[in-house]
Scaffold this motif. Structure first.
Motif, short mmCIF file in Angstrom:
data_model
loop_
_atom_site.label_atom_id
_atom_site.label_comp_id
_atom_site.label_asym_id
_atom_site.label_seq_id
_atom_site.Cartn_x
_atom_site.Cartn_y
_atom_site.Cartn_z
N ASN A 110 38.52 -37.14 51.50
CA ASN A 110 39.24 -38.17 50.73
C ASN A 110 38.80 -38.21 49.26
OD1 ASN A 110 41.02 -39.11 52.64
ND2 ASN A 110 39.88 -40.97 53.15
N PHE A 119 36.13 -44.61 50.11
CA PHE A 119 37.18 -43.89 50.85
C PHE A 119 36.73 -43.10 52.08
CE2 PHE A 119 39.11 -43.60 46.40
CZ PHE A 119 39.86 -44.75 46.58
N LEU A 141 44.95 -41.72 45.51
CA LEU A 141 43.63 -41.11 45.65
C LEU A 141 43.49 -39.81 44.87
CD1 LEU A 141 43.20 -43.21 47.86
CD2 LEU A 141 42.10 -41.44 49.24
#
Lengths: 402, 402
Positions: A42, A81, A218
């Motif tokens: 992530n 994350f 992200l």
């Protein structure tokens, strides 16, 4: 904050990666591809001359080697994350006094004591962003370590989407539909395509931001969510146009799309708009496009050869006499990248499997007139295909009323 | 229409490329890198799984092999932007029934009768965008042709900018200054960074569009011209932040940048803004940043080793006691890419030569407080360095007044 895949899902992916290495007797996996690093952690980073790598030892937590431009940033995002990266080794910058690849080899051989490395990039760093240096595979071999190529293993993992991934893609699709709705309201003759893009994006981003408190993609900085790319009138006859030389006029065919990043994932939703009452030519071409689309959707089912979908569209195009107006295959896989396998192409050798996600977007392009293409995102299920993006498809619902 | 380099300049570049091939007895140059194709033709294409290549025979016009998604688009843009490509061979799509690399080999060997190919990518197509297939170098060798690697020859050509290139970069710098001026006016506490980006971009794009009638970047669709990227308050302490989790507040340090594409070229202009009256900590850190910047500019001159500029900044940082706050080297080359050689880094082995263009942007980053960085673009002349971007540098001129 915007949703993203869970720590558990990241851990499952890392386990698959370790299992693959372990099968070949390797004790460490080396990942240099930025999208792959994201897929396992992530974490995403702006690509420059400065390389970055993920090391995944079999028996300890993943580690990152990174330029100090990411200092603090990695720790912050790792915590926010999913938190699978336990250690970061920083180097100052590129090219630096010691080469990145030498540093990586030191960490792998001396610090982690690996004997066999399975990796996605022999050179150790992507040359496309400016990095030049010795090859990691060579340096490791010279130190007596084995190097094995990971090949397309990560693409393989990415090919079948999990329920968590499908939720993110579907959520991207919902915002995409909202974005097209706003774009349809905002568009007026006399505007430039980029005005529609900026105005509609501002409105939808505010809604997304209020919903997620805040909206935080992200992989990318927050940017426009309505794509227009010069698909205006005769310029829309170029499927990959970059700009038009004129503002929008009554009678124009417009190509508008959206698919905002949600947790690193994308849907794709595109529609053909028409400005003002469509003439008969436009009605006919639009109808042909819908028929090609129908042929593609009907051909898609679990177990079917991927190539058959493209073949079905070509057959229908032949029947309609519009073969010369085709410019591209039926669609492409989509997930953490906007284009990824499977490619819905006559030459793609694989069968549709549950979990595969792709666009269906056959288009026809008429020089001097315009391009006609709807794109929607679908997932293969056990029973058939499920449409992940929803927006009106009929011409009368896609007319910009001046 | 936006200016771009002339056909004459493209022809000079092509001649340099042919001369290089000719020296090694080759009769054709093969270019697969998208930026390099642009550099020789003023033509740019959206990168996907579908490869695209430029063939430059020694004795005839350049030819492009392209997917049919670019049909019409190439001819249109070739006519508009310099016209050096005389023929295009289209294939339908990827992976298709015949592989792209086989098709390229056929064109090279059978259609053009080449015996020795000098190229920039052995594999023939960039795998990063999804292409998988046999290697072009291997296929050519199996047919008895020679393959030679072009290495970094194109980067070498790109390293020294011509007067035409400098004009485009300087023009990008002028619009960048206008964009920062508008950003400074538009910013208010309570706004999100992306609101500033969209609002300021809309205003400046309209001005650019009215000026150029219309503004048409060559490599990208028209997009925002103000970059903010989450460089807000404590998040600006991450030089490569992607987002902030909160709106702008009084007291924040902000990192704002611009450098719109003009004819495929970029300048870089970045400034540190402060929202409301700066406190003494901020004044001190800002002052340190200006001193590092001064050290870098004073160290830059023709004939100087590039590494000396980074070294001078490190020395000044040591003197000021801020070595721990550095996160990156002094700057990077810029031109048709935003980061390209030369890298102003302690490990970069080369001397500054007239025509080299780069940013000077030493920064300091304080966890929890913010990042302090101005970036300007400079060109090396025979006498010294010339600044291509101009905008106020002093703190008092960079205060957002709430």
């Amino acid at each position: 904050m915007t949703p993203h895949v869970s720590r558990d899902e990241l851990l499952r992916r890392l386990k698959a990666l370790r299992d693959e290495a372990s099968k070949s007797g390797c004790d460490l996996v080396y990942i240099a591809n930025a999208t792959s690093i994201f897929y396992f952690t992530n974490l995403y980073f702006i690509q420059t001359e400065r390389p970055l790598a993920l090391l995944v030892p079999l028996d300890s937590d993943p580690m990152i080697i990174a330029p100090s431009v990411e200092k603090g940033h990695i720790e912050y995002r790792n915590k926010a994350f999913g938190g699978v990266v336990n250690e970061v080794v920083y180097y100052f910058d590129y090219p630096g006094e010691t080469s990145f690849v030498e540093l990586a080899a030191n960490v792998i051989a001396s610090q982690l004591g690996a004997k066999c490395v399975m990796g996605d990039l022999q050179s150790g760093a992507q040359p496309l962003y400016g990095y030049r240096g010795v090859s990691l595979a060579d340096v490791l071999k010279s130190r007596g370590l084995r190097w094995l190529d990971l090949g397309d293993f990560v693409y393989g993992l990415r090919l079948r989407k999990s329920d968590e991934e499908l939720k993110l893609i579907e959520e991207s699709g919902r915002w995409a539909a909202r974005a097209l709705e706003v774009a349809l309201q905002v568009t007026r003759p006399g505007m430039w395509d980029w005005e529609v893009m900026l105005d509609a994006s501002r409105q939808v981003l505010m809604e997304m931001n209020n919903f997620y408190k805040p909206y935080t993609p992200l992989k990318e900085p927050v940017g426009p969510v309505v794509g227009f790319r010069g698909q205006v009138g005769e310029f829309s006859a170029f499927p990959h146009a970059l700009f038009s030389e004129r503002p929008i006029r009554e009678g124009d065919v417009l190509g508008v799309g959206s698919g905002p990043e949600i947790g690193g994932y994308y849907a794709e939703l595109e529609r053909t708009f028409v400005v003002g009452a469509p003439n008969n030519d436009i009605r006919r071409l639009f109808e042909y496009m819908l028929r090609l689309r129908k042929a593609a959707i009907e051909a898609a089912a679990p177990g079917v050869e991927v190539s058959k979908i493209d073949a079905a569209v070509r057959e229908e195009a032949k029947r309609l006499g519009v073969t010369d107006l085709l410019r591209h295959h039926v669609g492409h896989g989509i997930g953490v990248e906007i284009h990824e396998p499977p490619y819905l192409d006559i030459g793609y050798r694989a069968r549709l499997e549950p979990g595969m996600v792709f666009t269906i977007e056959p288009g026809i392009y008429v020089p001097g007139v315009g391009g006609f293409r709807h794109s929607d995102t679908f997932v293969v299920t056990r029973e058939g295909v499920r449409q992940l993006t929803r927006f009106p498809e009929d011409l009368d619902e896609l007319v910009v009323r001046p």
